[in-house]
Design a protein around this motif. Sequence first.
Motif, PDB file in Angstrom:
ATOM      1  N   PHE A  49       0.849  -1.193   0.000  1.00 41.90           N
ATOM      2  CA  PHE A  49       0.000   0.000   0.000  1.00 41.90           C
ATOM      3  C   PHE A  49       0.884   1.241   0.000  1.00 41.90           C
ATOM      4  O   PHE A  49       1.760   1.392   0.839  1.00 41.90           O
ATOM      5  CB  PHE A  49      -0.900   0.010   1.234  1.00 41.90           C
ATOM      6  CG  PHE A  49      -1.589   1.336   1.466  1.00 41.90           C
ATOM      7  CD1 PHE A  49      -2.501   1.813   0.532  1.00 41.90           C
ATOM      8  CD2 PHE A  49      -1.321   2.087   2.600  1.00 41.90           C
ATOM      9  CE1 PHE A  49      -3.134   3.041   0.731  1.00 41.90           C
ATOM     10  CE2 PHE A  49      -1.956   3.306   2.815  1.00 41.90           C
ATOM     11  CZ  PHE A  49      -2.862   3.782   1.872  1.00 41.90           C
ATOM     12  N   GLN A  89      -6.728  -1.727   8.844  1.00 37.66           N
ATOM     13  CA  GLN A  89      -7.809  -1.010   8.164  1.00 37.66           C
ATOM     14  C   GLN A  89      -7.324   0.335   7.613  1.00 37.66           C
ATOM     15  O   GLN A  89      -8.046   1.005   6.862  1.00 37.66           O
ATOM     16  CB  GLN A  89      -8.998  -0.761   9.110  1.00 37.66           C
ATOM     17  CG  GLN A  89      -8.698   0.204  10.230  1.00 37.66           C
ATOM     18  CD  GLN A  89      -9.896   0.966  10.774  1.00 37.66           C
ATOM     19  OE1 GLN A  89      -9.747   2.085  11.176  1.00 37.66           O
ATOM     20  NE2 GLN A  89     -11.061   0.344  10.812  1.00 37.66           N
ATOM     21  N   PRO A 131      -5.202   1.390   5.235  1.00 35.11           N
ATOM     22  CA  PRO A 131      -5.265   1.676   3.793  1.00 35.11           C
ATOM     23  C   PRO A 131      -6.694   1.961   3.294  1.00 35.11           C
ATOM     24  O   PRO A 131      -6.876   2.815   2.435  1.00 35.11           O
ATOM     25  CB  PRO A 131      -4.716   0.396   3.157  1.00 35.11           C
ATOM     26  CG  PRO A 131      -3.839  -0.198   4.199  1.00 35.11           C
ATOM     27  CD  PRO A 131      -4.503   0.124   5.511  1.00 35.11           C
ATOM     28  N   SER A 132      -7.665   1.277   3.857  1.00 30.37           N
ATOM     29  CA  SER A 132      -9.036   1.449   3.350  1.00 30.37           C
ATOM     30  C   SER A 132      -9.576   2.847   3.627  1.00 30.37           C
ATOM     31  O   SER A 132     -10.593   3.240   3.066  1.00 30.37           O
ATOM     32  CB  SER A 132      -9.965   0.382   3.940  1.00 30.37           C
ATOM     33  OG  SER A 132     -10.163   0.622   5.318  1.00 30.37           O
ATOM     34  N   PHE A 192      -8.283   5.404   2.591  1.00 29.31           N
ATOM     35  CA  PHE A 192      -7.830   6.268   1.488  1.00 29.31           C
ATOM     36  C   PHE A 192      -8.445   5.839   0.158  1.00 29.31           C
ATOM     37  O   PHE A 192      -7.914   6.126  -0.896  1.00 29.31           O
ATOM     38  CB  PHE A 192      -6.300   6.247   1.404  1.00 29.31           C
ATOM     39  CG  PHE A 192      -5.651   6.819   2.628  1.00 29.31           C
ATOM     40  CD1 PHE A 192      -5.345   8.174   2.697  1.00 29.31           C
ATOM     41  CD2 PHE A 192      -5.405   6.023   3.743  1.00 29.31           C
ATOM     42  CE1 PHE A 192      -4.779   8.717   3.840  1.00 29.31           C
ATOM     43  CE2 PHE A 192      -4.834   6.561   4.892  1.00 29.31           C
ATOM     44  CZ  PHE A 192      -4.526   7.915   4.945  1.00 29.31           C
ATOM     45  N   PHE A 205      -6.619  -0.581  -6.373  1.00 26.73           N
ATOM     46  CA  PHE A 205      -6.510  -0.306  -4.935  1.00 26.73           C
ATOM     47  C   PHE A 205      -6.395  -1.642  -4.201  1.00 26.73           C
ATOM     48  O   PHE A 205      -7.038  -2.609  -4.590  1.00 26.73           O
ATOM     49  CB  PHE A 205      -7.737   0.486  -4.464  1.00 26.73           C
ATOM     50  CG  PHE A 205      -7.506   1.236  -3.173  1.00 26.73           C
ATOM     51  CD1 PHE A 205      -6.822   2.443  -3.162  1.00 26.73           C
ATOM     52  CD2 PHE A 205      -7.958   0.715  -1.963  1.00 26.73           C
ATOM     53  CE1 PHE A 205      -6.590   3.128  -1.977  1.00 26.73           C
ATOM     54  CE2 PHE A 205      -7.734   1.393  -0.771  1.00 26.73           C
ATOM     55  CZ  PHE A 205      -7.047   2.606  -0.773  1.00 26.73           C
ATOM     56  N   PRO A 206      -5.595  -1.717  -3.124  1.00 27.92           N
ATOM     57  CA  PRO A 206      -5.330  -3.028  -2.502  1.00 27.92           C
ATOM     58  C   PRO A 206      -6.452  -3.540  -1.589  1.00 27.92           C
ATOM     59  O   PRO A 206      -6.230  -3.843  -0.422  1.00 27.92           O
ATOM     60  CB  PRO A 206      -4.041  -2.779  -1.710  1.00 27.92           C
ATOM     61  CG  PRO A 206      -4.085  -1.340  -1.370  1.00 27.92           C
ATOM     62  CD  PRO A 206      -4.781  -0.653  -2.510  1.00 27.92           C
ATOM     63  N   LEU A 207      -7.660  -3.625  -2.135  1.00 27.23           N
ATOM     64  CA  LEU A 207      -8.782  -4.174  -1.377  1.00 27.23           C
ATOM     65  C   LEU A 207      -9.450  -5.270  -2.189  1.00 27.23           C
ATOM     66  O   LEU A 207      -9.396  -5.267  -3.415  1.00 27.23           O
ATOM     67  CB  LEU A 207      -9.836  -3.091  -1.109  1.00 27.23           C
ATOM     68  CG  LEU A 207      -9.529  -1.976  -0.118  1.00 27.23           C
ATOM     69  CD1 LEU A 207     -10.672  -0.972  -0.097  1.00 27.23           C
ATOM     70  CD2 LEU A 207      -9.300  -2.543   1.291  1.00 27.23           C
ATOM     71  N   GLY A 214      -8.598  -6.017   9.498  1.00 26.24           N
ATOM     72  CA  GLY A 214      -8.704  -4.627   9.038  1.00 26.24           C
ATOM     73  C   GLY A 214      -9.821  -4.417   8.035  1.00 26.24           C
ATOM     74  O   GLY A 214      -9.850  -3.420   7.316  1.00 26.24           O
TER      75      GLY A 214
END
Lengths: 453, 422
Positions: A16, A363, A365-366, A368, B29-31, B80
């Motif tokens: 990330f 959590q 990174p999420s 952004f 995006f890394p999700l 997360g």
Amino acid sequence: MIDRSTAPAPEKSLLFNLPEVKELELANGIKLFFVRKEKLPIIYTDVLVLAGSKFDPQNKRGLGYLTSLLIDEGAGEYDSLQLSDEFEKLGSIFSVTSNHDLISMTLLSMKENFNRSLDLLSKIILTPRFEETDFLREKKKVLDRILQLKDEPSFIASTVFEKILFGETFYAYPEIGYEDTVNEISNNDVKKFYHDIFTAANSKFIVVGNLTEEEAVEQFNKYLGGWNGSPKTSVAFEMPKRNPTKFFFVHKENSAQSEIRVGHIAKKRDAADYIPTRIMNTILGGQFSSRINHNLREEKGFTYGASSVYQYYQNAGSFEVSTAVNIENTGASVSEIIKELEGIRKNISPEEIEFAKSYLIKQFPSRFETYSQVAKNIEQLLIHNLSVNELADYTAKIEAASNEEISKSALENVFPDELVVVAVGDREKVSAQLKDVSGNNAVEVDNSGNVLN
Amino acid sequence: MTKNLLKIDYEKYSLANGLQVILYPDQSFPLVAVNVWYRVGSANEKPGKTGFAHLFEHMMFQGSQNIPKEGHFRYVQEAGGSLNGSTSIDRTNYFETVPANYFELPLWLESDRMGFMIPGLTQEKLDNQKDVVMNERRQHYENQPYGLAWEKLFSNLFSSDHPYSWPTIGWMEDIAKFDLGDVKEFFNTYYCPNNATLVVGGNFNVPKTKDLIEKYFGSIPKGNTPPEVKTSRQYLSQTKKIILEDNVQLSRIYLAYHTEKAFSANDAALDILSDILTSSKNARLQKSLVFEKQIVQDISSFQYSAKLDGSFIIVSTAKPGIELEVIKKEIEDEITNLISNGITDDELMRAKNSLKSSYIYSLQKLDLIVDHLNHYNYFLNEPDSFVFDLSRYENVTKEEVVEAAKKYLLNHHVELNVIPKN
């Protein structure tokens, strides 16, 4: 056959890249915080004006809020309806929010319509019309909204809680004001608020979008680089003291539930133990699997949900547990909440800490993902005068917090003997239950938190 | 350009047990977002047993054979991620968004409750969640101003045997009565792989994910085909007026008209009609009633279209001292005026421009995109329908908007007045 008995392990750690926040300056000295985000052809702008209702005169509570409603009721060559029409034609979304500390104006636009949208935004900032007819209409709307809020138990509970907590300071008053104080406000007051408080010196710009740094600076300079005027303002504040626990209630006839608030004055956002406190509250009531929600919802079934939060205002902090419970369990719920506040001071297990740290770090990174999320992360730091570099250090600081620091943060930030307890519900049911918990009669207050005899 | 952005690359296939799978890789995006729709909602319930689809959704978070109570939350949050579920009249969904390296976790969690929910059930868990749901109902309905209006409106718009006549959360007395037998029967009837669609979106490896989906979901046995909801179109034989007293300061009027189901011929025109009536300061009813005459505090409208039927709703809160009759007359006059004199090019353009950009803005969030893929797949059997959906609106003409108003807003309807007690 597959083994379903254990959770699958994650793959290698996540890649990330935290977006780079550039701190730039416009011709007039206003800071512009810029993040380039290219995924979509859109641009999100946030104009943060540190001009909230804390600046309201005592007899004109609600002035800052009313100003925020009137700021886009016509600007430059456009009247209220024409201005709204111009944004719609562009498919741009303009909105204004406000609270005790700030008025924030946000604009979401397609890249192709950004310059024109920014032009409109600049007219709102530089040349609002503040016409009398618009003033009268919006003021009446506020007065009727105040009337409607008498019906909303959750608003009443929060308002009363804050009134008792913050005493005579400006955070004690609802941002919308009271009927008698809003009645006192004239259009000239709004113009004066705009002139004195809603100023370039109190403002910062944030832009997140599919444009270059040079384009951003050029366009903001073109439309808003000439914004100047009154100097930066501030208003005196003395942090209220915590007092021994006291119970209050507001009568709401035949209510099916009681709305409960429990908490106290707390440290500000810039406190040295902000990070350990955040971890501690994650365990206590900061998310679904927390102790408070587990107890009140998943064990007892008293509520649809219960949570705790450290609320950070610019000049103060508060700790607040909120829930709505079926009225028969009002007393039991308050007891359980107090038990949890006592419990977190006694013991926090290493497993709980590991869970909370993992939750907060992973959590991150999420937070952004969307354009507005990126901007709001920056805004939160600017409100508290913190550096945007905090974002880069955040996960490392969580990781570094020791078990001792986290346990200590409970002792220094949770005070079960110095609580304000508020319940909004039917007097017949609520008052006896509260007395059973505290041993004393709970104090009855009105919708605004004034003591009734 | 808009069209290119809205074109979704996806792959759709079915497992041998009938589970539909839709994969939408997007590396930006890394999700990873996982989203499961079960084709069951409150419309599948029976009178006397209302609210069960929603209560059952709660039970799906109470653990299964290999997941403890609250385990879904604990595992996903520790990673997360975020998670939830929701129940509507037509469907129930469950969704998780996790950091990309945890993409396997939601597959494990979702497959365990799809295949092995019953062994995790206990009376204690059911009793607990009945209490939670009854408190959810109290918090959002009984204890909210105007909170009982919607169920009053729909239970009058539809006859009592119509599946849209009861609220999704159910009647309080029905919620209290459910037992473990109901949970088992509902699970066995509706929660089978052949009644579900799994969408995986975001930053994941396609071949590897396909293997894992087969591994986790492939061995869950196919169930019987669930019964279809049968219903006939309903029309009111006369206009109904209902008065509801509530703990409110200001009176509020609700008008409900029968219209058409989702994606039917006039559905998009009715959406645009609602935009033209109320969606902005310049919208007709806003401008007239809120801005100029100042006789209402707020007004809104929408075309509420679902799988079996649709309705057009107008809601407005009166200013103090203003009679609801006066407001109703103003609304009806505006509708008549629109039907007689038509709408302008500007009005139509405003509505279309706002819609067009809103589609682009909606692409910011992965969980919204994957839920939309399920939505389109459910209604149109084609996940990649963003472009089609937008074109439905772009193709609406001024005449079609007027025709839709004429066809539906002059008919019998339900008028609900919520007025202050005493």
